[in-house]
Design an enzyme around this catalytic site. Structure first.
Site, short mmCIF file in Angstrom:
data_model
loop_
_atom_site.label_atom_id
_atom_site.label_comp_id
_atom_site.label_asym_id
_atom_site.label_seq_id
_atom_site.Cartn_x
_atom_site.Cartn_y
_atom_site.Cartn_z
N THR A 7 0.81 -1.22 0.00
CA THR A 7 0.00 0.00 0.00
C THR A 7 0.84 1.27 0.00
O THR A 7 0.48 2.27 -0.62
CB THR A 7 -0.93 0.00 1.24
OG1 THR A 7 -1.80 -1.10 1.12
CG2 THR A 7 -1.72 1.28 1.36
N ASP A 51 1.33 -6.65 -4.50
CA ASP A 51 0.55 -6.63 -3.27
C ASP A 51 1.12 -7.79 -2.46
O ASP A 51 1.32 -8.88 -3.01
CB ASP A 51 -0.93 -6.87 -3.62
CG ASP A 51 -1.84 -6.82 -2.41
OD1 ASP A 51 -1.58 -7.57 -1.45
OD2 ASP A 51 -2.80 -6.05 -2.43
N ASP A 84 0.14 -7.02 4.73
CA ASP A 84 -0.60 -8.27 4.92
C ASP A 84 0.30 -9.46 5.28
O ASP A 84 -0.08 -10.29 6.10
CB ASP A 84 -1.42 -8.61 3.67
CG ASP A 84 -2.60 -7.65 3.49
OD1 ASP A 84 -2.97 -6.99 4.48
OD2 ASP A 84 -3.14 -7.56 2.38
N THR A 269 0.05 -21.98 20.11
CA THR A 269 -1.27 -21.55 20.62
C THR A 269 -1.97 -20.57 19.68
O THR A 269 -1.32 -19.77 19.00
CB THR A 269 -1.17 -20.92 22.03
OG1 THR A 269 -2.47 -20.48 22.43
CG2 THR A 269 -0.21 -19.74 22.06
N GLN A 270 -3.31 -20.66 19.68
CA GLN A 270 -4.11 -19.69 18.92
C GLN A 270 -4.15 -18.34 19.62
O GLN A 270 -4.55 -17.35 19.01
CB GLN A 270 -5.56 -20.19 18.81
CG GLN A 270 -5.72 -21.43 17.98
CD GLN A 270 -7.14 -21.97 17.99
OE1 GLN A 270 -8.09 -21.29 18.37
NE2 GLN A 270 -7.30 -23.21 17.57
N1 ASP Z 1 -2.69 -5.56 0.53
C1 ASP Z 1 -1.60 -4.68 0.91
C2 ASP Z 1 -0.34 -5.51 0.92
O1 ASP Z 1 -0.14 -6.27 1.82
C3 ASP Z 1 -1.88 -4.09 2.24
C4 ASP Z 1 -0.82 -3.15 2.76
O2 ASP Z 1 0.23 -2.98 2.23
O3 ASP Z 1 -1.09 -2.53 3.81
O4 ASP Z 1 0.44 -5.42 -0.01
#
Ligand code: ASP
Length: 333
Positions: A7, A51, A84, A269-270
Site C-alpha cells: 500500500t 501486493d 498483509d 497456541t491460537q
Molecule cells: N494488501 C496490501 C499488501 O499487503 C496491504 C498493505 O500494504 O497494507 O500489499
C-alpha cells in the site's frame, strides 16, 4: 531500500478504481524528507511490484540474495513491503540471514504515501533513521530483522498483523518493542540482539512442505485426517487452544499419534500472547506423549518460516526437532 510493493507505494488506478503499485521515484517525490539524510540512499525495486498477498518463498530468496549481494556496500537495509504478509517475510528473512551485523528494517503503511493522512512518511523516514543508527563504537544499533510500524520497532519474528485499519497494525505480544519513537527514538538496548561477530551466512533453502491445522469446536475427522496425514507434508503446525490444548477425543489423538510417527508436529497456541505448556492440562499432556513438540511462545508466522528454513537446510527430522526447541534468532523466549 528494497521496494517490493504494498500500500505504501500504491495509487488509485482510475481504470479499475482500485489501488495499484507505482514506481519508486514517485515515492521519493512524496517524501522529500528523505533528501535530508546525510548518507547515501539507493533503491532497488522488485519487478513486478506486488501486493504482499502475492508474496512467496521465491521472493524471500530474492530479498535475501539482494541483501547478501549488497551487504558490504551499505550500513543498513529498509524493505518496503505490504502489511498483509510482512510478519511472514520478516520472520523468513530472520532465519535466512544468520550472523547479521546490520539492520534489515521492514516497513510499509496502511494508507498510500501520497494520501493526505498517510502513515507511510513517518514509517519510512523513521525506518531509514533506524537502519542507519550506530552505537558509540560504530556498530549498528539494531543488527536484526525488525519491523518498524506505528511508532514501534519490533523484532520481525515476534510480530503479527493485528489490525486491518489502525496505524498501529502490528504487535509483538510476547516481546517488548525494540524501540519506540516519539520526539526521540528510544532503543531498548537490553533486548536488541547483539551481533555475533561471525560473518553473515545466508541460507536460501526453503522447504514448504508444511501445513497448519487450526483446531476449532466441531472440527471433523475428515478435515483433521486431510491436514495431519496428507502425504505432501513433512511438518504440521497444530494451532491449539490456550496453553496448548486440543480435543481429547480418541479419534483425534489416534490421528495425532499416527502423524507424529512420520512427521514433525508442532504445537502453537491460537492465543495472541502467552506460551504453550503441554504439562498444564491432561489434553496438552496427551499431545506431548504423542510426540508433539512445543512451539512455546512462537507466533504461527515465525514457526512456519522456521520450519521452511530448517526443513530446507537438509537437516534430518531429529535435527529439525532439536532446533525447534531452541531460539535461533530470538523467536522464542
Ligand atoms: N494488501 C496490501 C499488501 O499487503 C496491504 C498493505 O500494504 O497494507 O500489499
Amino acid at each position: 531500500m528494497i521496494y517490493t510493493g504494498g500500500t505504501i507505494g500504491m495509487k488509485t488506478d482510475p481504470l479499475v478504481g482500485a489501488l495499484r503499485p507505482f514506481d519508486f521515484a514517485q515515492i521519493l517525490d512524496e517524501v522529500p524528507e528523505l533528501g535530508k539524510f546525510a548518507g547515501t540512499l539507493d533503491s532497488y525495486s522488485f519487478d513486478p511490484l506486488i501486493d504482499s498477498s502475492d508474496i512467496d518463498p521465491a521472493m524471500w530468496q530474492k530479498m535475501a540474495s539482494l541483501i547478501a549481494e549488497k551487504y558490504d556496500d551499505y550500513d543498513g537495509f529498509v524493505v518496503l513491503h505490504g502489511t498483509d504478509t510482512m510478519s511472514y517475510s520478516a520472520s523468513a528473512l530472520s532465519f535466512m540471514l544468520d550472523g547479521l551485523s546490520k539492520p534489515v528494517i521492514f516497513t510499509g503503511s496502511q494508507l498510500p504515501v501520497g494520501a493526505p493522512r498517510t502513515d507511510g512518511k513517518e514509517n519510512l523516514v523513521s525506518a531509514v533513521e533506524i537502519a542507519s543508527a550506530r552505537c558509540a563504537d560504530g556498530s549498528a544499533r539494531v543488527p536484526e530483522v525488525a519491523i518498524y510500524f506505528g511508532s514501534y520497532l519490533m523484532r520481525g519474528n515476534r510480530t503479527m498483523k493485528v489490525n486491518a485499519e489502525s496505524f498501529e497494525a502490528f504487535r509483538s505480544p510476547n516481546l517488548e518493542p525494540l524501540a519506540e519513537s516519539g520526539i526521540n527514538i528510544r532503543y531498548n538496548d537490553r533486548i536488541i540482539r547483539k551481533c555475533s561477530g561471525e560473518p553473515l551466512k545466508v541460507s536460501l533453502g526453503l522447504d514448504t512442505r508444511v501445513s497448519i491445522l487450526k483446531i476449532h469446536p466441531g472440527i471433523t475427522p475428515q478435515v483433521v485426517r486431510n491436514i495431519l496425514l496428507g502425504p505432501e507434508t513433512r511438518a504440521v503446525i497444530i494451532e491449539t487452544y490456550g496453553a496448548g490444548n486440543a480435543p481429547s477425543a480418541s479419534w483425534f489423538m489416534d490421528m495425532v499419534r499416527e502423524a507424529a510417527a512420520s512427521k514433525i508436529l508442532v504445537n502453537v497456541t491460537q492465543c495472541a500472547s502467552g506460551t504453550v505448556d503441554m504439562d498444564l492440562y491432561a489434553t496438552g499432556k496427551q499431545m506431548k506423549e504423542a510426540g508433539v513438540i512445543s512451539g512455546r511462545d512462537s507466533t504461527t508466522e515465525a514457526m512456519l518460516a522456521k520450519l521452511f528454513h530448517l526443513l530446507g537446510s537438509g537437516l534430518s527430522d531429529d535435527e529439525v526437532k532439536a532446533a525447534l526447541a531452541v531460539s535461533l534468532r530470538g523467536e522464542i523466549s
